[in-house]
Structures are given as C-alpha cells and as structure tokens.
Design an enzyme around this catalytic site. Structure first.
Site, PDB file in Angstrom:
ATOM      1  N   CYS A 213      -2.556  -1.809 -14.113  1.00  0.00           N
ATOM      2  CA  CYS A 213      -2.331  -2.377 -15.618  1.00  0.00           C
ATOM      3  C   CYS A 213      -1.463  -1.727 -16.395  1.00  0.00           C
ATOM      4  O   CYS A 213      -1.592  -0.362 -16.428  1.00  0.00           O
ATOM      5  CB  CYS A 213      -3.350  -3.119 -16.252  1.00  0.00           C
ATOM      6  SG  CYS A 213      -4.579  -4.137 -15.313  1.00  0.00           S
TER       7      CYS A 213
ATOM      8  N   ARG B 211       3.370  -1.611 -13.022  1.00  0.00           N
ATOM      9  CA  ARG B 211       1.912  -1.283 -13.230  1.00  0.00           C
ATOM     10  C   ARG B 211       1.118  -2.432 -12.669  1.00  0.00           C
ATOM     11  O   ARG B 211      -0.316  -2.371 -12.385  1.00  0.00           O
ATOM     12  CB  ARG B 211       1.279  -0.578 -14.170  1.00  0.00           C
ATOM     13  CG  ARG B 211       2.234   0.550 -14.738  1.00  0.00           C
ATOM     14  CD  ARG B 211       1.664   1.349 -15.985  1.00  0.00           C
ATOM     15  NE  ARG B 211       0.307   1.504 -16.020  1.00  0.00           N
ATOM     16  CZ  ARG B 211      -0.247   2.732 -15.517  1.00  0.00           C
ATOM     17  NH1 ARG B 211       0.667   3.690 -15.206  1.00  0.00           N
ATOM     18  NH2 ARG B 211      -1.472   3.052 -15.392  1.00  0.00           N
TER      19      ARG B 211
ATOM     20  N   TRP C  93      -2.678  -6.389 -13.594  1.00  0.00           N
ATOM     21  CA  TRP C  93      -2.773  -6.374 -12.116  1.00  0.00           C
ATOM     22  C   TRP C  93      -4.404  -6.626 -11.655  1.00  0.00           C
ATOM     23  O   TRP C  93      -5.133  -5.793 -11.967  1.00  0.00           O
ATOM     24  CB  TRP C  93      -2.334  -5.079 -11.236  1.00  0.00           C
ATOM     25  CG  TRP C  93      -2.179  -5.093 -10.003  1.00  0.00           C
ATOM     26  CD1 TRP C  93      -1.167  -5.521  -9.024  1.00  0.00           C
ATOM     27  CD2 TRP C  93      -3.277  -4.421  -9.049  1.00  0.00           C
ATOM     28  NE1 TRP C  93      -1.559  -5.199  -7.546  1.00  0.00           N
ATOM     29  CE2 TRP C  93      -2.837  -4.320  -7.659  1.00  0.00           C
ATOM     30  CE3 TRP C  93      -4.693  -3.837  -9.226  1.00  0.00           C
ATOM     31  CZ2 TRP C  93      -3.597  -4.069  -6.539  1.00  0.00           C
ATOM     32  CZ3 TRP C  93      -5.403  -3.319  -8.122  1.00  0.00           C
ATOM     33  CH2 TRP C  93      -4.836  -3.506  -6.671  1.00  0.00           C
TER      34      TRP C  93
ATOM     35  N   ASN D 196      -6.772  -0.652 -19.420  1.00  0.00           N
ATOM     36  CA  ASN D 196      -6.367  -0.525 -18.004  1.00  0.00           C
ATOM     37  C   ASN D 196      -7.347   0.449 -17.460  1.00  0.00           C
ATOM     38  O   ASN D 196      -7.950   1.419 -18.073  1.00  0.00           O
ATOM     39  CB  ASN D 196      -5.121   0.568 -18.227  1.00  0.00           C
ATOM     40  CG  ASN D 196      -4.551   0.999 -16.943  1.00  0.00           C
ATOM     41  OD1 ASN D 196      -4.232   2.212 -16.757  1.00  0.00           O
ATOM     42  ND2 ASN D 196      -4.991   0.656 -15.689  1.00  0.00           N
ATOM     43  N   GLY D 197      -8.089   0.011 -16.390  1.00  0.00           N
ATOM     44  CA  GLY D 197      -9.086   0.975 -15.517  1.00  0.00           C
ATOM     45  C   GLY D 197      -9.942  -0.020 -15.232  1.00  0.00           C
ATOM     46  O   GLY D 197     -10.023  -1.508 -14.859  1.00  0.00           O
TER      47      GLY D 197
ATOM     48  N   GLU E   8       7.474   6.155   7.241  1.00  0.00           N
ATOM     49  CA  GLU E   8       7.717   5.882   6.068  1.00  0.00           C
ATOM     50  C   GLU E   8       8.796   4.347   6.014  1.00  0.00           C
ATOM     51  O   GLU E   8       8.477   3.431   5.236  1.00  0.00           O
ATOM     52  CB  GLU E   8       8.487   6.831   5.339  1.00  0.00           C
ATOM     53  CG  GLU E   8       9.204   6.523   4.055  1.00  0.00           C
ATOM     54  CD  GLU E   8       8.180   5.788   2.925  1.00  0.00           C
ATOM     55  OE1 GLU E   8       7.127   6.037   3.115  1.00  0.00           O
ATOM     56  OE2 GLU E   8       8.975   5.604   1.782  1.00  0.00           O
TER      57      GLU E   8
ATOM     58  N   LYS F  18       8.149   0.686   4.143  1.00  0.00           N
ATOM     59  CA  LYS F  18       9.050   0.273   3.180  1.00  0.00           C
ATOM     60  C   LYS F  18       9.342  -1.189   3.605  1.00  0.00           C
ATOM     61  O   LYS F  18       9.508  -2.142   2.627  1.00  0.00           O
ATOM     62  CB  LYS F  18      10.390   0.940   3.014  1.00  0.00           C
ATOM     63  CG  LYS F  18      10.486   2.307   2.496  1.00  0.00           C
ATOM     64  CD  LYS F  18      10.557   2.180   0.915  1.00  0.00           C
ATOM     65  CE  LYS F  18       9.298   2.507   0.357  1.00  0.00           C
ATOM     66  NZ  LYS F  18       8.453   3.688   0.390  1.00  0.00           N
TER      67      LYS F  18
ATOM     68  N   GLU G  59       6.486  -3.609   2.796  1.00  0.00           N
ATOM     69  CA  GLU G  59       5.861  -3.798   1.384  1.00  0.00           C
ATOM     70  C   GLU G  59       6.771  -4.797   0.844  1.00  0.00           C
ATOM     71  O   GLU G  59       6.262  -5.666  -0.177  1.00  0.00           O
ATOM     72  CB  GLU G  59       5.513  -2.540   0.707  1.00  0.00           C
ATOM     73  CG  GLU G  59       6.798  -1.682   0.530  1.00  0.00           C
ATOM     74  CD  GLU G  59       6.230  -0.450  -0.203  1.00  0.00           C
ATOM     75  OE1 GLU G  59       5.245  -0.325  -0.865  1.00  0.00           O
ATOM     76  OE2 GLU G  59       6.780   0.719   0.092  1.00  0.00           O
TER      77      GLU G  59
ATOM     78  N   HIS H 266       1.537   3.123  25.951  1.00  0.00           N
ATOM     79  CA  HIS H 266       0.109   2.914  26.144  1.00  0.00           C
ATOM     80  C   HIS H 266      -0.411   1.902  25.083  1.00  0.00           C
ATOM     81  O   HIS H 266      -1.471   1.720  24.969  1.00  0.00           O
ATOM     82  CB  HIS H 266      -0.525   4.227  25.419  1.00  0.00           C
ATOM     83  CG  HIS H 266      -0.136   5.525  26.108  1.00  0.00           C
ATOM     84  ND1 HIS H 266      -0.395   5.801  27.536  1.00  0.00           N
ATOM     85  CD2 HIS H 266       0.748   6.466  25.839  1.00  0.00           C
ATOM     86  CE1 HIS H 266      -0.161   6.988  27.912  1.00  0.00           C
ATOM     87  NE2 HIS H 266       0.706   7.311  26.697  1.00  0.00           N
TER      88      HIS H 266
ATOM     89  N   LYS I 262       2.405  -0.395  -8.883  1.00  0.00           N
ATOM     90  CA  LYS I 262       3.228   1.125  -8.632  1.00  0.00           C
ATOM     91  C   LYS I 262       1.953   2.234  -8.839  1.00  0.00           C
ATOM     92  O   LYS I 262       1.748   2.965  -7.894  1.00  0.00           O
ATOM     93  CB  LYS I 262       4.219   1.223  -9.376  1.00  0.00           C
ATOM     94  CG  LYS I 262       4.873   2.618  -8.850  1.00  0.00           C
ATOM     95  CD  LYS I 262       6.305   2.611  -9.181  1.00  0.00           C
ATOM     96  CE  LYS I 262       6.897   3.763  -8.636  1.00  0.00           C
ATOM     97  NZ  LYS I 262       7.000   3.932  -7.412  1.00  0.00           N
TER      98      LYS I 262
HETATM   99  C1  F6R Z   1       5.074   2.700  -1.509  1.00  0.00           C
HETATM  100  C2  F6R Z   1       4.345   3.282  -2.714  1.00  0.00           C
HETATM  101  C3  F6R Z   1       2.935   3.436  -2.499  1.00  0.00           C
HETATM  102  C4  F6R Z   1       2.448   4.916  -3.295  1.00  0.00           C
HETATM  103  C5  F6R Z   1       1.068   5.203  -3.109  1.00  0.00           C
HETATM  104  C6  F6R Z   1       0.988   6.497  -3.870  1.00  0.00           C
HETATM  105  O1  F6R Z   1       6.370   2.741  -1.587  1.00  0.00           O
HETATM  106  O2  F6R Z   1       4.958   3.665  -3.633  1.00  0.00           O
HETATM  107  O3  F6R Z   1       2.543   3.648  -1.167  1.00  0.00           O
HETATM  108  O4  F6R Z   1       3.513   6.039  -2.504  1.00  0.00           O
HETATM  109  O5  F6R Z   1       0.521   4.142  -3.816  1.00  0.00           O
HETATM  110  O6  F6R Z   1       1.383   6.631  -5.298  1.00  0.00           O
HETATM  111  P1  F6R Z   1       1.385   7.938  -6.119  1.00  0.00           P
HETATM  112  O7  F6R Z   1       2.506   8.687  -5.290  1.00  0.00           O
HETATM  113  O8  F6R Z   1       1.684   7.628  -7.505  1.00  0.00           O
HETATM  114  O9  F6R Z   1       0.157   8.677  -5.865  1.00  0.00           O
END
Ligand code: F6R
Length: 607
Positions: A2, A27, A74, A100-101, A481, A485, A488, A504, A602
């Site tokens: 949030c 957020r 969120w 937030n929390g 990675e 990408k 998501e 396998h 995020k």
């Molecule tokens: C994917 C993404 C998430 C963050 C993860 C950790 O694109 O952004 O997987 O990498 O939530 O976030 P941080 O780096 O802020 O600890």
C-alpha cells in the site's frame, strides 16, 4: 504494501494527494481513497479500482481542504472493495487513518473493541487503529496515538487526521517506510520519495519507532516512547523527471531505455583502472580470509540477480556461494555464522522477507552487505555495508533497471573480492573493468538494434499460453529472470530450465510452435546448448536464440537476437535486455496493463 500520503499547508490538498498517490500506485492499486478536513467536517472519498477511478470521483466531487490524507491499497485483509479501502474512520467519526502494513493482533483487538460497543464497517486489520485512538483519546491526539501504538503488534506506517485537533497530522512508523517532505509552510507525508519529489527535495526519513506531529509551523519528531529526536534533513538528488513517463507509453519501457544511464550511474566513481572502489565497503584481505561462505538472500528479480552473483563471485573470487529466497532462508535455521558474508539484495530496501533475513543473519553473527536502490531504506540502514544501485526511481512493477544495476554491482563486487583476495591478476581485472565500462553503450545498441525483431517475435509468442527459457551456466541465471518477466506482465506460463535438464522431464511439454528462448553466450558449453536447441526443434518448438554477434555454432534458430561481444562472464547484462523487451512487447500485444500487472505490487512489505 500500500501507499500512503498526507498534506498540510495552504494549498488545496486533493490534487496534491491524488498526484502523490499516482506516484505510489506501484505499491498497490486495487482501491484508493482520500480524507480531507474542511470547516469542521471530515470528507472521505474512496473507491475500488485504480487511481483513475479516485481521480474521476474527486474531479466530480471536488473535495475542499488544505489538510488531508490518502491511500492506495494492495489487499491483504479483506477483498478489494470500497468499504475495505482506506481511509478508515473511528466509530464516532472523529479519527481517520491511512495505514501501510499489517496489524497482526487485530482480531483480538477487534473483539475487545466490539465488546465495548465499537462498530466495524470493513474486514480490514486497519480499522482497529482509528477505534483504538478514539478509545485512548483524552484531549491529546499525540498521546492517544502513542497509547494505541503500544497495543499494536505488526508492521505499520500510519497517518492520523482528526476533527478533534484538525490542525495537525500525526504519523508513526514501524517496519513500513515513511518519509516527510519539507516545504515552505507546507509538509508532505509519503511512503516513498517519488510522491513528493515535485514539491520538495528535502525530507526526513522516519526510523522504526519514531513519530512526527506535523503542523503548518513545522515538524516535531520523537520516539514512540516520548523522547525527542534530532534528525538530519536528507537531500534527494533525483530529478523530478526521473519519476515521470517522459514520452514513453509505459514506465517499464522508459526504465528499459534508462538502463544505459542507470549503469553509468552505478559504475560512476567506482571503477579505477584495474580496481574497484566502494565508499561503504572496506574489506581487507585478512577480513576476507575469515569468511568461508557467501550467502545471497533476496526475493523475485533480486533473487535472480543473486544467481548471476553466485556465478560471478565463485568464478572471480573463488568463495562458495549459496543463493537463497529470503522467505525460505528466514524460517529454516540457516547455517550462517560469523564466518559467513551475507549479501542482501533489494530494489526497495523494504521487502519484508529480505529485511527479516538480514536481521536473522546479523543475529547469527554474519557480516551483511546490502545491494540496494533506495537510499535510507530499512535494508540499506540495517546492513553493515551498503552498495547502492544508483538506478534512480523504479516505478514499473516489473523490475528492469534495478535488476541490471544489481548485476553491475555483483560484477563490481566480484572483482573487488577477487582483487582483495589476490586472485585476479591486474591484466584480468583491467580487461573486465574496461568491458564493464563499455556495457552501457552496448545496452543502448541492443535496444536500438533488436527492438524491431523483438516486436515481430512478440506477435508470434503472444499467441501461446506457455513458454520456456533455457541456458547453461550464467545463461541459465538470465533465463530465470526472462521467464519471470514474461510471467508477471503477460500472464503466460513460463519456466526456465538449465538447458541440460530438458531431457529429464520438461521436453515432454514441447509441442508444435511452443516458444522457447535459448540464451547461448557461454562458449565452453555452446555445443551442448546447440544439442538442446536441436532437441527442442525436433519436437516443433519455435526457438529464439540470444547469442553473441558472429556466433556461428548455434544454428537452426527461428529467431536470432545478437548481443555485442564482451567478456563471457559479463554477458548477463547484455543478454537480459532482449528478454525484457520481449516480455514488454508480448504484454502490449496481449493488451495488458504493463506497469501494474494483476495481483502484484512493487514493494512487498508483507510476509
Ligand atoms: C519482479 C519484481 C519482484 C521484486 C521482488 C523483490 O519484476 O520486481 O520480483 O524483485 O518483489 O523486491 P525488492 O528488490 O524491492 O526487494
């Protein structure tokens, strides 16, 4: 999770709050709301859905007032709905809160409050807070908030606005980020810097257990236990444009294009001929001898950067490295002690699991280096040493420029460790450093040269519901990675495998047309990767190869994306760029909201 904001000053608060929330939408974005105090009344507007819905509502209703608070949510406790969205108000309507929390003991508090006659309109944990403040209020808002805090267990950043004392905002933080922007006769509260950057570059960064009482005359800081706090003003050196879209359709695309600049900032002042220098890491050869293991802990994309980090540190510094997902590490009595060097990686610096793992590692005696983007964040502050990414603000939920600068930091750290241990000859480190310096320009070239092919490729791949990414050694780390990408933002089921692992089991899933991305930059295993590509082709898979320019040995590809030459170990920084662009254009092709993918946020400040 949030995002929260607050404003007190002389201007109309609504546009400032809504604009601040827009900057925090990364957020959370399932509902949003604002509360404004005006002429004896508290006006609250909240609505389910993205910020544009709140913007529409406030444009229509035009709430007035020069003091207010806001929230973008969120969902954790209670589904996304208007009643569950913030701000939440006490039963008597006099105390309004954004949070937030997570309040962990809210069930018990709720029962106790209900027994006293308090009423609840939502399913949230937050709603206990304004009701507790009402219960504790005895003519002093600050005191009522202090008493309330004593009763809460969990994580919170709170902003409180009350009709009883309407000339102030009271804010407090514990394990959730909170900053206060300092203007002239006006003050801003926010979960993160981009929300206030347009108005001021001077901020206080609240620490855990600190609170602030903000009036139009200034900010009084104290601990929740009542001691005065004297804090330095933090000067933000970001350009406000860095948090805007700058002509791109999405923040993600803008951030992909910003990667060369982010890499340049990341290396600035750190590379010197044949050696690497960090302002805040000073490990001597003797100290390094003490460590028999490196443990990298992180989540999501940051975790995948750690997989590259493992290859780089093991190769250049010859120290065994374990990489662990923070949400696992923290709960399984990790084998970490004073002989372990822990590296915690996080863009936000607030990810709950990474922060808890860092604390766990320190409690067990480990030395912790943080690799982090957000200056003054909890992870940056609690680590023993800090290497900042210097990537600038990352807004899109899907991380790109933070990931690439994490890789850069890992490469620089590996060279630093290898040199300090006396394992890297000057000529070798000189070559690596000169190659590192060329990477920003090479990333520019890849973006320019491969976007056309990738757009065509995206049209094809967007038709499928499954995709596979394969690679060996460091290419496998990049494949991890790449699949995240794609998953998501385009909601395509994607998986990465070490290429040799296909036979396998996963090979059973390959059928006509299935997209397979083969990252193939590592010479020592190129023949083996080629065999795996052939296995896929034989079953009808549509293979895209990411290869170095001039690579002749990988043939039989449906699509070929070339990256410029560099030291093989550094290839991850280049190879990931086409994968980022591919996921972006596939998501656009499928018509999805690239910057705010469903169910994700995020900054993951919940467990
Ligand atoms: C994917 C993404 C998430 C963050 C993860 C950790 O694109 O952004 O997987 O990498 O939530 O976030 P941080 O780096 O802020 O600890």
């Amino acid at each position: 999770m949030c995002g929260i904001v607050g404003y007190i000053g002389e201007q109309e608060a609504t546009p400032i709050l809504v604009e601040g929330l827009k900057k925090l939408e990364y957020r959370g974005y399932d509902s949003a709301g604002v509360a404004l105090y005006n002429d004896g009344n508290m006006d609250i507007f909240k609505i389910v859905g993205k910020l544009e819905n709140l913007e529409g509502l406030t444009d229509k209703e035009k709430p007035k007032g020069t003091i207010g608070i806001g929230h973008t949510r969120w969902a954790t406790h209670g589904k996304p709905s208007t009643p569950n969205s913030h701000p939440h108000t006490s039963t008597n309507g006099k105390f309004t809160v954004v949070h937030n929390g997570i309040i962990e003991n809210y069930m018990q508090l709720k029962e106790e409050l209900k027994a006293k006659g308090y009423e609840f309109k939502s399913e949230t944990d937050t709603e206990v807070v304004p009701n507790l403040i009402q219960d504790n209020y005895d003519g002093d808002l600050e005191e009522a908030v202090r008493k309330t805090i004593e009763m809460l267990k969990g994580a919170y950043a709170l902003v409180v606005l009350s009709t009883e004392e309407p000339e102030k905002l009271v804010t407090v933080r514990e394990d959730s980020p909170l900053i206060i922007g300092l203007g002239e006769g006006e003050y801003f509260v926010a979960s993160d810097i981009p929300a206030i950057l347009k108005h001021t570059d001077e901020v206080y960064i609240l620490d855990d257990g600190e609170m602030a009482v903000i009036t139009r005359n200034g900010v009084e800081l104290s601990t929740v236990t009542g001691n005065n706090v004297d804090k330095d003003v933090f000067k933000v050196d970001w350009d406000p444009g860095m948090a805007e879209k700058g002509g791109f359709d999405h923040f993600m695309l803008k951030e992909i294009h910003e990667q060369p600049e982010a890499l340049r900032r990341s290396i600035a002042g750190r590379l010197n001929g044949d050696s690497v220098h960090f302002d805040n890491v000073n490990l001597t050869a003797k100290e390094l001898e003490k460590y028999n293991k490196v443990y990298i802990i992180a989540c999501g994309t940051a975790y995948y950067s750690g997989v590259v980090g493992k290859y780089a540190i093991e190769k250049l510094a010859r120290i065994p490295v374990e990489v662990d997902v923070a949400s696992e590490f923290r709960y399984r009595e990790p084998l970490v002690d004073e002989k372990t060097l822990v590296i915690a990686v996080s863009q936000s610096g607030e990810t709950a699991d990474t922060l808890a793992s860092l604390r766990e590692a320190r409690d067990r005696g480990a030395h912790v280096i943080a690799i982090c983007n957000t200056v003054g964040s909890s992870i940056a502050r609690e680590a023993d040493d800090i290497i900042y990414l210097n990537a600038g603000p990352e807004i899109a939920v899907a991380s790109t420029k933070a990931y690439i600068t994490m890789l850069m930091c890992f490469y620089m750290l590996s060279i630093y460790l290898g040199k300090t241990k006396g394992l890297l000859e000057d000529d070798d480190s000189k070559k690596l450093i000169s190659d590192l310096k060329r990477l920003p320009e090479q990333v520019e070239d890849i973006i320019e040269n491969s976007t056309g092919t990738i757009k065509d490729l995206a049209k094809e791949y967007a038709k499928y519901e499954d995709a596979f990414y394969i690679g060996r050694l460091i290419d496998y780390a990049v494949a991890l990675e790449g699949q995240l990408k794609l998953k998501e933002i385009s909601y395509i089921h994607a998986e990465a495998y070490p290429a040799g692992e296909l036979k396998h089991g996963p090979l059973a899933l390959i059928e006509e047309g299935i997209p397979v991305v083969a990252v193939a930059t590592q010479r020592s295993v190129i023949d083996k990767t080629l065999s795996n590509v052939k296995e896929v082709k034989a079953r009808g898979g549509a293979v895209t190869g990411v290869v170095f320019e001039g690579e002749e040995d990988i043939e039989d590809l449906d699509y070929r994306i070339e990256i410029p030459g560099t030291s093989e170990i550094l290839s991850a920084i280049l190879a990931v760029v086409p994968l980022q662009l591919l996921s972006y254009y596939v998501a656009v092709q499928r018509g999805y909201d690239v910057d705010q993918p469903r169910n994700l946020a995020k900054s993951v400040t919940v467990e």
